[in-house]
Design an enzyme around this catalytic site. Structure first.
Site, PDB file in Angstrom:
ATOM      1  N   ASN A 117      11.319 111.580 -39.063  1.00 25.89           N
ATOM      2  CA  ASN A 117      12.294 112.155 -38.131  1.00 25.89           C
ATOM      3  C   ASN A 117      12.096 111.671 -36.687  1.00 25.89           C
ATOM      4  O   ASN A 117      12.567 112.305 -35.751  1.00 25.89           O
ATOM      5  CB  ASN A 117      12.294 113.688 -38.217  1.00 25.89           C
ATOM      6  CG  ASN A 117      10.899 114.264 -38.077  1.00 25.89           C
ATOM      7  OD1 ASN A 117      10.002 113.591 -37.567  1.00 25.89           O
ATOM      8  ND2 ASN A 117      10.711 115.491 -38.518  1.00 25.89           N
ATOM      9  N   ARG A 256       5.347 119.977 -29.041  1.00 28.02           N
ATOM     10  CA  ARG A 256       4.928 121.288 -29.534  1.00 28.02           C
ATOM     11  C   ARG A 256       4.921 122.272 -28.382  1.00 28.02           C
ATOM     12  O   ARG A 256       4.441 121.955 -27.278  1.00 28.02           O
ATOM     13  CB  ARG A 256       3.525 121.226 -30.166  1.00 28.02           C
ATOM     14  CG  ARG A 256       3.473 120.591 -31.545  1.00 28.02           C
ATOM     15  CD  ARG A 256       4.239 121.403 -32.591  1.00 28.02           C
ATOM     16  NE  ARG A 256       4.227 120.787 -33.917  1.00 28.02           N
ATOM     17  CZ  ARG A 256       5.228 120.052 -34.413  1.00 28.02           C
ATOM     18  NH1 ARG A 256       6.314 119.833 -33.711  1.00 28.02           N
ATOM     19  NH2 ARG A 256       5.139 119.556 -35.637  1.00 28.02           N
ATOM     20  N   GLN A 285       6.540 130.234 -33.579  1.00 27.20           N
ATOM     21  CA  GLN A 285       7.895 130.036 -34.106  1.00 27.20           C
ATOM     22  C   GLN A 285       8.081 130.935 -35.318  1.00 27.20           C
ATOM     23  O   GLN A 285       7.275 130.825 -36.236  1.00 27.20           O
ATOM     24  CB  GLN A 285       8.124 128.573 -34.479  1.00 27.20           C
ATOM     25  CG  GLN A 285       8.270 127.692 -33.256  1.00 27.20           C
ATOM     26  CD  GLN A 285       8.586 126.235 -33.588  1.00 27.20           C
ATOM     27  OE1 GLN A 285       8.641 125.410 -32.712  1.00 27.20           O
ATOM     28  NE2 GLN A 285       8.750 125.909 -34.853  1.00 27.20           N
ATOM     29  N   HIS A 309      13.839 124.988 -33.220  1.00 30.12           N
ATOM     30  CA  HIS A 309      13.149 123.769 -33.659  1.00 30.12           C
ATOM     31  C   HIS A 309      13.988 123.064 -34.742  1.00 30.12           C
ATOM     32  O   HIS A 309      13.785 123.247 -35.935  1.00 30.12           O
ATOM     33  CB  HIS A 309      11.773 124.145 -34.215  1.00 30.12           C
ATOM     34  CG  HIS A 309      10.876 122.965 -34.419  1.00 30.12           C
ATOM     35  ND1 HIS A 309       9.539 123.076 -34.658  1.00 30.12           N
ATOM     36  CD2 HIS A 309      11.119 121.626 -34.438  1.00 30.12           C
ATOM     37  CE1 HIS A 309       9.001 121.890 -34.808  1.00 30.12           C
ATOM     38  NE2 HIS A 309       9.959 120.989 -34.689  1.00 30.12           N
TER      39      HIS A 309
HETATM   40  P1  NAI Z   1       2.397 109.420 -33.127  1.00 32.04           P
HETATM   41  O1  NAI Z   1       1.109 109.741 -33.782  1.00 32.04           O
HETATM   42  O2  NAI Z   1       3.124 108.182 -33.514  1.00 32.04           O
HETATM   43  O3  NAI Z   1       2.206 109.361 -31.539  1.00 32.04           O
HETATM   44  C1  NAI Z   1       1.513 110.317 -30.813  1.00 32.04           C
HETATM   45  C2  NAI Z   1       0.908 109.629 -29.601  1.00 32.04           C
HETATM   46  O4  NAI Z   1       0.355 110.618 -28.746  1.00 32.04           O
HETATM   47  C3  NAI Z   1      -0.219 108.661 -29.964  1.00 32.04           C
HETATM   48  O5  NAI Z   1       0.033 107.391 -29.393  1.00 32.04           O
HETATM   49  C4  NAI Z   1      -1.454 109.321 -29.373  1.00 32.04           C
HETATM   50  O6  NAI Z   1      -2.429 108.400 -28.947  1.00 32.04           O
HETATM   51  C5  NAI Z   1      -0.850 110.085 -28.206  1.00 32.04           C
HETATM   52  N1  NAI Z   1      -1.700 111.156 -27.705  1.00 32.04           N
HETATM   53  C6  NAI Z   1      -2.480 112.027 -28.375  1.00 32.04           C
HETATM   54  N2  NAI Z   1      -3.132 112.823 -27.540  1.00 32.04           N
HETATM   55  C7  NAI Z   1      -2.735 112.486 -26.292  1.00 32.04           C
HETATM   56  C8  NAI Z   1      -3.044 112.966 -24.995  1.00 32.04           C
HETATM   57  N3  NAI Z   1      -3.939 113.955 -24.814  1.00 32.04           N
HETATM   58  N4  NAI Z   1      -2.457 112.384 -23.934  1.00 32.04           N
HETATM   59  C9  NAI Z   1      -1.576 111.363 -24.094  1.00 32.04           C
HETATM   60  N5  NAI Z   1      -1.253 110.849 -25.309  1.00 32.04           N
HETATM   61  C10 NAI Z   1      -1.809 111.420 -26.381  1.00 32.04           C
HETATM   62  O7  NAI Z   1       3.310 110.705 -33.353  1.00 32.04           O
HETATM   63  P2  NAI Z   1       4.898 110.822 -33.221  1.00 32.04           P
HETATM   64  O8  NAI Z   1       5.529 110.501 -34.518  1.00 32.04           O
HETATM   65  O9  NAI Z   1       5.340 110.094 -32.013  1.00 32.04           O
HETATM   66  O10 NAI Z   1       5.043 112.393 -32.990  1.00 32.04           O
HETATM   67  C11 NAI Z   1       4.463 113.008 -31.854  1.00 32.04           C
HETATM   68  C12 NAI Z   1       4.566 114.508 -32.000  1.00 32.04           C
HETATM   69  O11 NAI Z   1       5.922 114.924 -31.914  1.00 32.04           O
HETATM   70  C13 NAI Z   1       4.096 115.046 -33.358  1.00 32.04           C
HETATM   71  O12 NAI Z   1       2.710 115.187 -33.439  1.00 32.04           O
HETATM   72  C14 NAI Z   1       4.795 116.372 -33.395  1.00 32.04           C
HETATM   73  O13 NAI Z   1       4.007 117.368 -32.776  1.00 32.04           O
HETATM   74  C15 NAI Z   1       6.059 116.155 -32.588  1.00 32.04           C
HETATM   75  N6  NAI Z   1       7.259 116.113 -33.441  1.00 32.04           N
HETATM   76  C16 NAI Z   1       8.262 117.020 -33.207  1.00 32.04           C
HETATM   77  C17 NAI Z   1       9.361 117.067 -34.029  1.00 32.04           C
HETATM   78  C18 NAI Z   1      10.477 118.021 -33.770  1.00 32.04           C
HETATM   79  O14 NAI Z   1      11.251 118.290 -34.679  1.00 32.04           O
HETATM   80  N7  NAI Z   1      10.633 118.522 -32.566  1.00 32.04           N
HETATM   81  C19 NAI Z   1       9.475 116.185 -35.204  1.00 32.04           C
HETATM   82  C20 NAI Z   1       8.443 115.175 -35.271  1.00 32.04           C
HETATM   83  C21 NAI Z   1       7.356 115.192 -34.448  1.00 32.04           C
END
Ligand code: NAI
Length: 363
Positions: A117, A256, A285, A309
């Site tokens: 997604n 989040r 949530q 959400h």
């Molecule tokens: P991803 O794993 O591809 O990217 C996350 C990035 O955040 C990574 O590059 C990581 O190094 C970085 N990161 C981690 N801790 C950090 C910090 N303290 N400071 C700066 N960067 C940091 O994950 P993706 O696919 O981009 O998703 C990110 C988040 O989005 C998910 O973990 C989830 O919580 C949220 N999400 C929300 C959705 C929604 O429906 N609203 C759906 C999908 C994901």
């Protein structure tokens, strides 16, 4: 009863349930027959209380979703003696106590459907940025009566072009947002992440990596949060960090809810430190009826672009994450365990991704 049991905790379809709504508890990702064919019984529910405590005790597999998150904490994991696999139907497994599983030494794996997604969320984040900066939602609300008040909306509406836009986290979603924003001709696109983008990705969007989060927030007109929730990001956007934001900045969080301190965000909006806040993630949530984000606004009564959400669970996303869950379970049922590497959060209790804290991954 056989131990081959799957517990699925999904969102409630209820009166809106249709066959397309694969992510509902009623439709169980369209996988009921698939589970049965593989000899598994299924409990599919949207209830997050007693049903979970009762059925997690003997479930081998738990499927859950970030949209109606069931908090799978230490107590529940301890009670789940038969548990081997936790699958997140979507992306983001922070509703599971990942650190506890790692510390417990139990060989439990956690997988999610990475990428399922990301486009949906990136589009929603861009939509939210535009809705806030153009003051779109109050403008839309204003046409519902007999009013025609241009000034009411225009006093608080701007262009995206020429603004500095920054992302905290430049992974799959963060990068897709940068890609989508680049054609708007921003002044600068900034990012903060401990994992740098490679040269090709950097030059494609002309992104600038910033070394500290304080610098990032002090330079940006618009900030979007795209990092997972973990011990290093919980409460990251609090009163102190908000004080370093540019006056009148916009903040969009589709990552989040618990990455931000809810009351501090509401206070910043009220004081004018923030001009707008939007996104679709909350903690918990569903949020309480008096959660400040339901009603908060800026000094004009505007600046709130919150939704439930839903960004990562439109029909396209549901089809993709349902197919991804089937793929993960096929790999598990056949005993091949040939999971896509990017889907692995924990494999047999060990972190397989750096996204939840680079230091947690064994060298
Ligand atoms: P991803 O794993 O591809 O990217 C996350 C990035 O955040 C990574 O590059 C990581 O190094 C970085 N990161 C981690 N801790 C950090 C910090 N303290 N400071 C700066 N960067 C940091 O994950 P993706 O696919 O981009 O998703 C990110 C988040 O989005 C998910 O973990 C989830 O919580 C949220 N999400 C929300 C959705 C929604 O429906 N609203 C759906 C999908 C994901």
């Amino acid at each position: 009863m056989s131990n081959k049991k799957i517990l699925a905790v999904l969102f409630k379809g209820g009166e809106y349930n249709t066959p397309d709504l694969l992510g509902s508890a009623e439709n169980a990702l369209g996988l009921k027959e698939f589970f049965a064919k593989n000899g598994y019984s299924l409990v599919s529910t949207s209830d997050k209380g007693e049903t979970i405590d009762e059925h997690i005790k003997d479930a081998e597999i738990v499927i859950s979703t970030p949209f109606n998150p069931v908090y799978i904490d230490q107590k529940r994991i301890e009670s789940a003696k038969n548990l081997k696999l936790l699958v997140t139907a979507g992306v983001g497994s922070d509703h599971i106590d990942l650190d506890y599983i790692q510390k417990s030494g139990r060989k439990i794996s956690v997988l999610e459907v990475t990428g399922s997604n990301t486009t949906s969320v990136a589009e929603h984040a861009v939509l939210t940025i535009l809705a806030l900066i153009k003051n779109f939602i109050p403008a839309h609300e204003s046409i519902k009566g007999d009013k025609w008040d241009i000034a009411r909306t225009a006093r608080d509406a701007y262009d995206l072009e020429g603004k500095t836009i920054a992302t905290i986290g430049a992974g799959r979603i963060g990068y897709k947002i940068l890609e989508r924003l680049a054609p708007f001709n921003p002044k600068e696109l900034l990012y903060y992440d401990y994992q740098p983008l490679n040269d090709e990705l950097t030059s494609k969007v002309n992104a600038i990596r910033v070394d500290s989060i304080e610098e990032l927030v002090s330079r940006a007109d618009i900030i979007t949060i795209n990092a997972p929730l973990h011990s290093g990001t919980k409460g990251l956007v609090n009163k102190e960090l908000l004080s370093k934001f540019k006056d009148g900045a916009y903040l969009v969080n589709t990552a989040r809810g618990a990455i931000c301190v809810a009351e501090d965000v509401a206070a910043a909006l009220k004081s004018g430190k923030l001009s707008g806040y939007g996104g679709d993630v909350w903690f918990p949530q569903p949020p309480a009826a008096d959660h400040p984000w339901r009603t908060m606004s800026n000094k004009y009564g505007d600046g709130n672009a919150m939704t439930p959400h839903v960004s990562g669970s439109n029909l396209n996303a549901q089809a993709r994450y349902s197919a991804g869950v089937e793929q993960i379970l096929t790999s598990y049922f056949t005993g091949k365990f040939d999971y896509r590497p990017q889907d692995i959060i924990l494999l047999d209790g060990e972190y397989g991704t750096k996204s939840y804290g680079a230091d947690k991954v064994k060298k």
